[in-house]
Design an enzyme around this catalytic site. Structure first.
Site, short mmCIF file in Angstrom:
data_model
loop_
_atom_site.label_atom_id
_atom_site.label_comp_id
_atom_site.label_asym_id
_atom_site.label_seq_id
_atom_site.Cartn_x
_atom_site.Cartn_y
_atom_site.Cartn_z
N TYR A 1 72.72 53.50 8.06
CA TYR A 1 72.83 52.22 8.74
C TYR A 1 72.78 51.12 7.69
CZ TYR A 1 71.61 48.30 11.87
OH TYR A 1 71.59 47.12 12.55
N LYS B 1 64.31 43.07 3.61
CA LYS B 1 62.96 43.53 4.00
C LYS B 1 61.89 43.07 3.01
CE LYS B 1 64.93 47.36 6.59
NZ LYS B 1 64.61 47.10 8.01
N ASP C 1 72.65 50.69 -1.02
CA ASP C 1 72.02 49.84 -0.01
C ASP C 1 70.51 50.12 -0.05
OD1 ASP C 1 72.29 49.37 3.62
OD2 ASP C 1 70.98 48.53 2.09
P1 KE4 Z 1 68.87 43.49 8.72
O1 KE4 Z 1 70.18 42.77 8.95
O2 KE4 Z 1 68.30 44.11 9.97
O3 KE4 Z 1 67.85 42.62 7.95
O4 KE4 Z 1 69.14 44.70 7.68
C1 KE4 Z 1 70.13 45.64 8.02
C2 KE4 Z 1 69.89 46.91 7.24
C3 KE4 Z 1 70.71 47.20 6.16
N1 KE4 Z 1 70.53 48.31 5.42
C4 KE4 Z 1 69.52 49.17 5.70
C5 KE4 Z 1 69.35 50.39 4.84
C6 KE4 Z 1 68.63 48.92 6.79
O5 KE4 Z 1 67.64 49.80 7.04
C7 KE4 Z 1 68.82 47.78 7.57
C8 KE4 Z 1 67.95 47.46 8.77
N2 KE4 Z 1 67.04 48.48 9.16
C9 KE4 Z 1 66.64 48.50 10.57
C10 KE4 Z 1 65.54 49.54 10.72
N3 KE4 Z 1 66.03 50.86 10.53
C11 KE4 Z 1 66.22 47.16 11.05
C12 KE4 Z 1 65.44 47.17 12.33
C13 KE4 Z 1 66.22 46.52 13.43
O6 KE4 Z 1 67.45 46.75 13.54
O7 KE4 Z 1 65.56 45.78 14.20
#
Ligand code: KE4
Length: 431
Positions: free
Chosen positions: A146, A269, A241
């Site tokens: 993701y 994060k 990533d």
């Molecule tokens: P954000 O746009 O949610 O800040 O980051 C996206 C993203 C990009 N790359 C990786 C490896 C990530 O894990 C994420 C976001 N992770 C999820 C949790 N698995 C965010 C939680 C959510 O969607 O509320």
């Protein structure tokens, strides 16, 4: 069983104004059932909900809280910025130079960096940069990984998309989907085949070097090295990533832990310490193509925001100066060993994957090395396990396909409590 009257009331009200009552789908408890819990306060390793129930927090705001929430140094720094500097200018500020320079010192591959406001912005921008720099259209991602909710990534995506059973989201055009190719994690041949079939037209390979959105799946080092060599040979941009594993599995992230150098890195994060921050960076010769220096456009009203950078800077300085990683490793290993011992006593043999302080207990006996093996997990058992842990005051991500984050502020007593709760919850999952 925590009494959740107020949470239930608030959820009904929230649903009137917010889709599903939540501002991010993974919070909705959809795959585990029950009522999403409205939190009222976070302090260190703990959260307290609106009904007064307190939980030991293994979600940590989905990764940022490696130092726990409301860390005194971070809170004090935020108070200073809030009262003595300001919340936003829309102009360059010195703090932006400080965090950029610090990132070039901490993350091995970063020579230049652009700050953004989320991990999604970081990955979207990095892919656009790779496409603009190479003049190629296709990207290769990995099933189950993701990279945020950018259109190019919502094809066989992990995290909430997988949890909700919508790994391919409606609303993504066929044209966009055609430019996203999916390979299998830890399977170099699957990547080589796609590169061969799309010779000269793959702009980037984007990977979570420690996958954290299909549960936790470590990449084989040889696999990552194979990707590095393939990208070098084919002129493809290798994007790590590290939004989740960055600053988590080592100060310099997975690229430091594995000793593999990507061309671009995306971050989020932890880099915001709980406030909205993302970033992408890498080789100067590539980053110099980003506007206004170059012609590949990328922008953001609140990019480099003083409040968010304050939290991120303080977090990174504490991680650099206090080096919590050996203790994080000890604590997370203690949990893994405790869970393993519990399963031995109960005659269970479920799989645990862990890299540093991000781990996952899969309800399957099949070694989990990619998407196909991750989805052999028994989601019904996970749901029962999740709620049995919650009933004992242990807050896990409400999905089998997420990570369990150990934080530096967790005490040995917290860990013992978690291992005891795990024993009870494993029994509940089998009923
Ligand atoms: P954000 O746009 O949610 O800040 O980051 C996206 C993203 C990009 N790359 C990786 C490896 C990530 O894990 C994420 C976001 N992770 C999820 C949790 N698995 C965010 C939680 C959510 O969607 O509320």
């Amino acid at each position: 069983m925590p009494q959740l009257t107020k949470s239930a009331e608030l959820l009904e009200k929230a649903k009137k104004f917010i889709p599903g009552g939540v501002n991010s789908p993974v919070r909705a408890f959809k795959s585990v059932g029950g009522t999403p819990i409205f939190m009222a306060k976070g302090q260190g390793a703990y959260m307290t909900d609106v009904d007064g129930n307190t939980y030991l927090d293994y979600v940590g705001s989905w990764g940022p809280f490696i130092l726990g929430s409301m860390h005194p140094r971070i809170t004090a720094a935020l108070e200073h910025t809030l009262t003595k500097i300001g919340t936003s200018f829309g102009t360059p500020i010195e703090m932006e130079i400080e965090i950029a320079e610090l990132l070039t010192q901490i993350v091995p591959s970063i020579e230049m960096v652009r700050m953004v406001n989320s991990g999604t912005e970081a990955t979207m921008s990095a892919v656009r940069l790779a496409r603009g720099y190479t003049g190629r259209d296709k990207i290769i991602k990995f099933e189950g990984c993701y990279h945020g909710h950018g259109d190019s990534f919502l094809i066989k995506a992990g995290s909430g998309a997988l949890t909700l059973g919508a790994p391919d989201s409606p609303g993504v055009t066929k044209g966009t989907a055609n430019d996203t190719l999916n390979a299998k994690y830890n399977n170099l041949e699957s990547v080589e085949l796609l590169v061969k079939e799309n010779k000269g037209n793959v702009a980037a390979i984007i990977i979570e070097p420690v996958a954290g959105n299909t549960g936790v799946i470590p990449a084989d080092k040889a696999f990552l090295q194979g990707l590095r060599d393939l990208c070098t040979r084919e002129g493809i941009i290798l994007i790590f990533d590290e939004v989740m594993c960055g600053f988590r599995v080592a100060l310099g992230g997975a690229q430091e832990r594995y000793g593999i150098t990507p061309d671009l890195t995306t971050m989020g994060k932890i880099i915001g310490g709980g406030l909205p921050v993302g970033a992408f960076g890498g080789k100067r010769e590539i980053m110099e193509h980003i506007a206004p220096l170059g012609d590949i456009y990328q922008a953001g009203t609140l990019s480099g925001n003083p409040l968010a950078l304050t939290a991120g800077l303080e977090t990174l300085k504490i991680l650099r100066d206090e080096n919590p990683y050996p203790e994080l490793e000890r604590k997370a290993a203690c949990l893994e060993e405790g869970f393993r011992s519990n399963m031995e006593k109960l005659g269970l043999n479920y799989v645990q994957n862990r890299v540093g302080s991000m781990g996952c207990l899969f309800f399957t006996e099949t070694p989990v090395t990619d998407y196909d093996t991750a989805v052999t997990s028994n989601l019904e058992k996970f749901g029962k396990y999740f709620h049995a842990m919650l009933d004992q005051g242990i807050y896990l991500a409400p999905s089998q396909f997420e990570a369990m984050f150990t934080s530096a502020v967790m005490t040995d007593e917290d860990l013992e409590k978690t291992v005891k709760a795990n024993f009870v919850a494993l029994q509940a999952a089998e009923k």
